[in-house]
Design a protein around this motif. Structure first.
Motif, PDB file in Angstrom:
ATOM      1  N   ARG A 158      -0.470   2.103  12.564  1.00 35.01           N
ATOM      2  CA  ARG A 158      -0.163   1.280  11.400  1.00 35.01           C
ATOM      3  C   ARG A 158       1.274   0.802  11.463  1.00 35.01           C
ATOM      4  O   ARG A 158       2.130   1.454  12.048  1.00 35.01           O
ATOM      5  N   ASP A 159       1.481  -0.373  10.853  1.00 38.60           N
ATOM      6  CA  ASP A 159       2.814  -0.940  10.691  1.00 38.60           C
ATOM      7  C   ASP A 159       3.031  -1.038   9.185  1.00 38.60           C
ATOM      8  O   ASP A 159       2.550  -1.983   8.546  1.00 38.60           O
ATOM      9  N   ILE A 204      -5.654   7.522   9.582  1.00 33.95           N
ATOM     10  CA  ILE A 204      -4.216   7.694   9.755  1.00 33.95           C
ATOM     11  C   ILE A 204      -3.580   7.887   8.392  1.00 33.95           C
ATOM     12  O   ILE A 204      -3.919   7.192   7.432  1.00 33.95           O
ATOM     13  N   THR A 205      -2.694   8.876   8.290  1.00 37.45           N
ATOM     14  CA  THR A 205      -1.964   9.038   7.040  1.00 37.45           C
ATOM     15  C   THR A 205      -0.860   7.995   6.977  1.00 37.45           C
ATOM     16  O   THR A 205      -0.209   7.711   7.972  1.00 37.45           O
ATOM     17  N   TRP A 206      -0.709   7.395   5.815  1.00 43.07           N
ATOM     18  CA  TRP A 206       0.172   6.231   5.731  1.00 43.07           C
ATOM     19  C   TRP A 206       1.643   6.593   5.871  1.00 43.07           C
ATOM     20  O   TRP A 206       2.423   5.867   6.476  1.00 43.07           O
ATOM     21  N   SER A 207       2.043   7.747   5.328  1.00 45.07           N
ATOM     22  CA  SER A 207       3.463   8.089   5.369  1.00 45.07           C
ATOM     23  C   SER A 207       3.869   8.706   6.698  1.00 45.07           C
ATOM     24  O   SER A 207       4.849   8.289   7.313  1.00 45.07           O
ATOM     25  N   GLY A 208       3.104   9.674   7.171  1.00 41.76           N
ATOM     26  CA  GLY A 208       3.511  10.383   8.369  1.00 41.76           C
ATOM     27  C   GLY A 208       2.877   9.912   9.654  1.00 41.76           C
ATOM     28  O   GLY A 208       3.335  10.258  10.737  1.00 41.76           O
ATOM     29  N   GLY A 209       1.815   9.137   9.545  1.00 40.25           N
ATOM     30  CA  GLY A 209       1.185   8.622  10.746  1.00 40.25           C
ATOM     31  C   GLY A 209       0.328   9.614  11.502  1.00 40.25           C
ATOM     32  O   GLY A 209       0.017   9.389  12.664  1.00 40.25           O
ATOM     33  N   SER A 210      -0.060  10.715  10.863  1.00 45.43           N
ATOM     34  CA  SER A 210      -0.978  11.647  11.525  1.00 45.43           C
ATOM     35  C   SER A 210      -2.327  10.988  11.712  1.00 45.43           C
ATOM     36  O   SER A 210      -2.792  10.264  10.839  1.00 45.43           O
ATOM     37  N   THR A 211      -2.963  11.258  12.851  1.00 42.99           N
ATOM     38  CA  THR A 211      -4.219  10.599  13.172  1.00 42.99           C
ATOM     39  C   THR A 211      -5.327  11.596  13.447  1.00 42.99           C
ATOM     40  O   THR A 211      -5.076  12.719  13.894  1.00 42.99           O
ATOM     41  N   THR A 237      -0.209  -3.229   7.541  1.00 42.03           N
ATOM     42  CA  THR A 237      -1.316  -3.500   8.457  1.00 42.03           C
ATOM     43  C   THR A 237      -1.642  -2.268   9.288  1.00 42.03           C
ATOM     44  O   THR A 237      -0.749  -1.541   9.722  1.00 42.03           O
ATOM     45  N   MET A 238      -2.939  -2.059   9.496  1.00 38.20           N
ATOM     46  CA  MET A 238      -3.449  -0.980  10.323  1.00 38.20           C
ATOM     47  C   MET A 238      -4.218  -1.604  11.487  1.00 38.20           C
ATOM     48  O   MET A 238      -4.800  -2.684  11.336  1.00 38.20           O
ATOM     49  N   PHE A 240       0.839  -1.193   0.000  1.00 33.52           N
ATOM     50  CA  PHE A 240       0.000   0.000   0.000  1.00 33.52           C
ATOM     51  C   PHE A 240       0.868   1.234   0.000  1.00 33.52           C
ATOM     52  O   PHE A 240       1.714   1.416   0.869  1.00 33.52           O
ATOM     53  N   SER A 241       0.639   2.092  -0.977  1.00 33.91           N
ATOM     54  CA  SER A 241       1.426   3.317  -1.070  1.00 33.91           C
ATOM     55  C   SER A 241       0.524   4.519  -1.229  1.00 33.91           C
ATOM     56  O   SER A 241       0.930   5.545  -1.768  1.00 33.91           O
ATOM     57  N   GLY A 242      -0.707   4.362  -0.775  1.00 31.01           N
ATOM     58  CA  GLY A 242      -1.656   5.447  -0.894  1.00 31.01           C
ATOM     59  C   GLY A 242      -1.479   6.492   0.183  1.00 31.01           C
ATOM     60  O   GLY A 242      -0.504   6.498   0.926  1.00 31.01           O
ATOM     61  N   ASN A 243      -2.471   7.345   0.304  1.00 30.18           N
ATOM     62  CA  ASN A 243      -2.385   8.494   1.182  1.00 30.18           C
ATOM     63  C   ASN A 243      -2.792   8.169   2.611  1.00 30.18           C
ATOM     64  O   ASN A 243      -2.126   8.584   3.560  1.00 30.18           O
ATOM     65  N   ALA A 244      -3.879   7.432   2.758  1.00 25.32           N
ATOM     66  CA  ALA A 244      -4.413   7.225   4.108  1.00 25.32           C
ATOM     67  C   ALA A 244      -5.218   5.942   4.190  1.00 25.32           C
ATOM     68  O   ALA A 244      -5.711   5.428   3.183  1.00 25.32           O
ATOM     69  N   MET A 245      -5.331   5.453   5.400  1.00 26.70           N
ATOM     70  CA  MET A 245      -6.261   4.361   5.702  1.00 26.70           C
ATOM     71  C   MET A 245      -7.084   4.773   6.902  1.00 26.70           C
ATOM     72  O   MET A 245      -6.688   5.652   7.670  1.00 26.70           O
TER      73      MET A 245
END
Length: 126
Positions: A72-73, A51-58, A78-79, A29-34
């Motif tokens: 997320r890991d 949660i943003t996938w790259s920076g982990g903002s929630t 996995t989220m 997964f290389s998208g923006n958010a989950m």
């Protein structure tokens, strides 16, 4: 194509805890958010946490702040959603979703999200 598979739902008493997992398969997964969403009969699917996938903002819906934690890991694709102090009103089918672009909402309703899991039932008894 990305497939999302949720696990970890179940029946728990009020005040208890559950941890949901959502694993993305098919490709990294290389998208923006989950995010995690929930739906009850007769209502639209609503945002719970993102949660943003790259920076982990929630971000959380107000009703779960201080009780739920999204994480997320990226290495495992996995989220997670750790749910503590569960209440009967948390009862719903919980879905994970993935957005390739910026996550969009109409109020708390997701719009234009690209992938969805099949859902997992969470039931909190009083």
């Amino acid at each position: 194509q990305v497939q999302l598979v949720e696990s970890g739902g179940g029946l728990v008493q009020a005040g208890g805890s559950l941890r949901l997992s959502c694993t993305a398969s098919g490709r990294t997964f290389s998208g923006n958010a989950m995010g995690w969403f929930r739906q009850t009969p007769g209502k639209e699917r609503e945002f719970v946490a993102v949660i943003t996938w790259s920076g982990g903002s929630t971000h959380y819906v107000d009703s779960v702040k201080g009780r739920f934690t999204i994480s997320r890991d990226a290495a495992k694709n996995t989220m997670y959603l750790q749910m503590n102090s569960l209440k009967p009103e948390d009862t719903a089918v919980y879905y994970c979703g993935a957005s390739l672009g910026p996550p969009l909402f109409r109020g708390n309703i997701p719009e234009g999200w690209d992938y969805w899991g099949q859902g997992t039932q969470v039931t909190v008894s009083s």
